[in-house]
Write a protein that holds these residues in place. Structure first.
Motif, PDB file in Angstrom:
ATOM      1  N   TYR A  44       0.853  -1.000   0.087  1.00  0.00           N
ATOM      2  CA  TYR A  44      -0.131   0.038  -0.035  1.00  0.00           C
ATOM      3  C   TYR A  44       0.942   1.219  -0.070  1.00  0.00           C
ATOM      4  CZ  TYR A  44      -3.512  -3.232   1.370  1.00  0.00           C
ATOM      5  OH  TYR A  44      -4.484  -4.291   1.499  1.00  0.00           O
ATOM      6  N   LEU A  45       1.956   1.398   0.901  1.00  0.00           N
ATOM      7  CA  LEU A  45       2.735   2.585   1.022  1.00  0.00           C
ATOM      8  C   LEU A  45       4.360   1.949   0.704  1.00  0.00           C
ATOM      9  CD1 LEU A  45       3.183   5.210   2.029  1.00  0.00           C
ATOM     10  CD2 LEU A  45       3.376   4.317   4.275  1.00  0.00           C
ATOM     11  N   GLY A  46       5.095   2.759  -0.073  1.00  0.00           N
ATOM     12  CA  GLY A  46       6.397   2.572  -0.365  1.00  0.00           C
ATOM     13  C   GLY A  46       7.267   3.780  -0.180  1.00  0.00           C
ATOM     14  N   MET A  47       8.506   3.523   0.662  1.00  0.00           N
ATOM     15  CA  MET A  47       9.424   4.541   0.668  1.00  0.00           C
ATOM     16  C   MET A  47      10.859   3.949   0.451  1.00  0.00           C
ATOM     17  SD  MET A  47       8.024   6.038   4.502  1.00  0.00           S
ATOM     18  CE  MET A  47       6.657   7.016   4.617  1.00  0.00           C
ATOM     19  N   VAL A  58      19.544  10.697  -3.743  1.00  0.00           N
ATOM     20  CA  VAL A  58      19.421  10.906  -5.206  1.00  0.00           C
ATOM     21  C   VAL A  58      18.102  11.194  -5.749  1.00  0.00           C
ATOM     22  CG1 VAL A  58      19.848   9.598  -7.139  1.00  0.00           C
ATOM     23  CG2 VAL A  58      21.488   9.707  -5.613  1.00  0.00           C
ATOM     24  N   GLU A  59      17.034  10.412  -5.023  1.00  0.00           N
ATOM     25  CA  GLU A  59      15.884  10.515  -5.688  1.00  0.00           C
ATOM     26  C   GLU A  59      14.824  10.108  -4.205  1.00  0.00           C
ATOM     27  OE1 GLU A  59      12.522   8.535  -8.673  1.00  0.00           O
ATOM     28  OE2 GLU A  59      14.699   8.405  -9.095  1.00  0.00           O
ATOM     29  N   ASN A  60      14.259  10.994  -3.540  1.00  0.00           N
ATOM     30  CA  ASN A  60      13.503  10.515  -2.521  1.00  0.00           C
ATOM     31  C   ASN A  60      12.183  10.464  -2.984  1.00  0.00           C
ATOM     32  OD1 ASN A  60      12.715  10.465   0.131  1.00  0.00           O
ATOM     33  ND2 ASN A  60      13.049  12.695   0.854  1.00  0.00           N
ATOM     34  N   GLY A  61      11.525   9.470  -2.292  1.00  0.00           N
ATOM     35  CA  GLY A  61      10.410   8.679  -2.683  1.00  0.00           C
ATOM     36  C   GLY A  61       9.577   8.146  -1.695  1.00  0.00           C
ATOM     37  N   THR A  62       8.020   8.652  -1.959  1.00  0.00           N
ATOM     38  CA  THR A  62       7.056   7.979  -1.069  1.00  0.00           C
ATOM     39  C   THR A  62       5.983   7.720  -2.011  1.00  0.00           C
ATOM     40  OG1 THR A  62       7.805   9.421   0.856  1.00  0.00           O
ATOM     41  CG2 THR A  62       5.633   8.308   1.019  1.00  0.00           C
ATOM     42  N   CYS A  90       2.672   8.260  -8.769  1.00  0.00           N
ATOM     43  CA  CYS A  90       3.155   9.496  -8.485  1.00  0.00           C
ATOM     44  C   CYS A  90       3.681   9.607  -7.118  1.00  0.00           C
ATOM     45  CB  CYS A  90       1.927  10.636  -8.599  1.00  0.00           C
ATOM     46  SG  CYS A  90       1.254  10.708 -10.113  1.00  0.00           S
ATOM     47  N   ASN A  91       4.801  10.478  -7.007  1.00  0.00           N
ATOM     48  CA  ASN A  91       5.410  10.508  -5.691  1.00  0.00           C
ATOM     49  C   ASN A  91       4.561  11.483  -4.883  1.00  0.00           C
ATOM     50  OD1 ASN A  91       7.505  10.528  -3.960  1.00  0.00           O
ATOM     51  ND2 ASN A  91       9.037  11.518  -5.324  1.00  0.00           N
ATOM     52  N   VAL A  92       4.275  11.192  -3.463  1.00  0.00           N
ATOM     53  CA  VAL A  92       3.616  12.120  -2.907  1.00  0.00           C
ATOM     54  C   VAL A  92       4.443  12.845  -1.805  1.00  0.00           C
ATOM     55  CG1 VAL A  92       1.408  10.409  -2.806  1.00  0.00           C
ATOM     56  CG2 VAL A  92       3.257  10.224  -1.139  1.00  0.00           C
ATOM     57  N   THR A  93       3.676  13.493  -1.136  1.00  0.00           N
ATOM     58  CA  THR A  93       4.533  14.435  -0.167  1.00  0.00           C
ATOM     59  C   THR A  93       5.249  13.585   0.816  1.00  0.00           C
ATOM     60  OG1 THR A  93       2.852  16.150  -0.204  1.00  0.00           O
ATOM     61  CG2 THR A  93       4.411  16.206   1.580  1.00  0.00           C
ATOM     62  N   ASP A  94       6.666  14.083   1.011  1.00  0.00           N
ATOM     63  CA  ASP A  94       7.345  13.262   1.793  1.00  0.00           C
ATOM     64  C   ASP A  94       7.029  13.659   3.250  1.00  0.00           C
ATOM     65  OD1 ASP A  94       9.277  11.488   2.822  1.00  0.00           O
ATOM     66  OD2 ASP A  94      10.986  13.086   2.438  1.00  0.00           O
TER      67      ASP A  94
END
Length: 139
Positions: A44-47, A58-62, A90-94
């Motif tokens: 459901y959620l990945g970080m 390098v590439e922050n992602g939530t 889509c990448n969401v707010t970190d």
């Protein structure tokens, strides 16, 4: 094709363990690889496994499952089995950044004088922990 010399991480900084992926030292040259290796997700959620201070990265992602950008795919001719809709996650707010201050100065991992550093991804419990790091202060 552009060829790059392959970097091999030192084995003493990445020791073998039965249930843990261990990083014993901060190495900026392996930042992208370690972000990927230390990533967490539950369907459901990945970080991505970026430092908690918000950088360097390098590439922050939530990422959240089901949160996509969609668009119609147009082909020159129709055929059975061609996808009709394209999707990009889509990448969401970190929300995992923690601002740490040491003596009223923001902590920045590449500039820190670390005496010890230990970050580990526990594959049995599904947790990423950074512990046991000590800073060296100059007076």
């Amino acid at each position: 094709m552009i060829r790059h010399e392959r970097l091999k991480p030192p084995s003493h900084d990445y020791p073998a363990d039965e249930w843990n992926v261990i990083e014993k030292g901060f190495r900026p040259e392996f930042l992208a690889q370690m972000e990927t290796i230390m990533a967490l997700g539950n369907g459901y959620l990945g970080m991505r496994g970026c430092p908690e201070e918000g950088g360097p990265n390098v590439e922050n992602g939530t990422l959240i499952n089901g949160f996509y950008e969609t668009w119609p795919i147009v082909y020159g001719e129709e055929a059975y089995g061609f996808a009709k809709t394209g999707q990009t996650i889509c990448n969401v707010t970190d929300s995992k950044i923690i601002k740490l201050f040491v003596d009223d100065e923001p902590f920045w991992l590449p500039n820190a004088n670390l005496l010890s550093y230990d970050r580990r991804l526990n594959m049995k419990s599904g947790t990423l922990a950074r512990c046991g790091w000590r800073l060296a202060f100059s007076l």
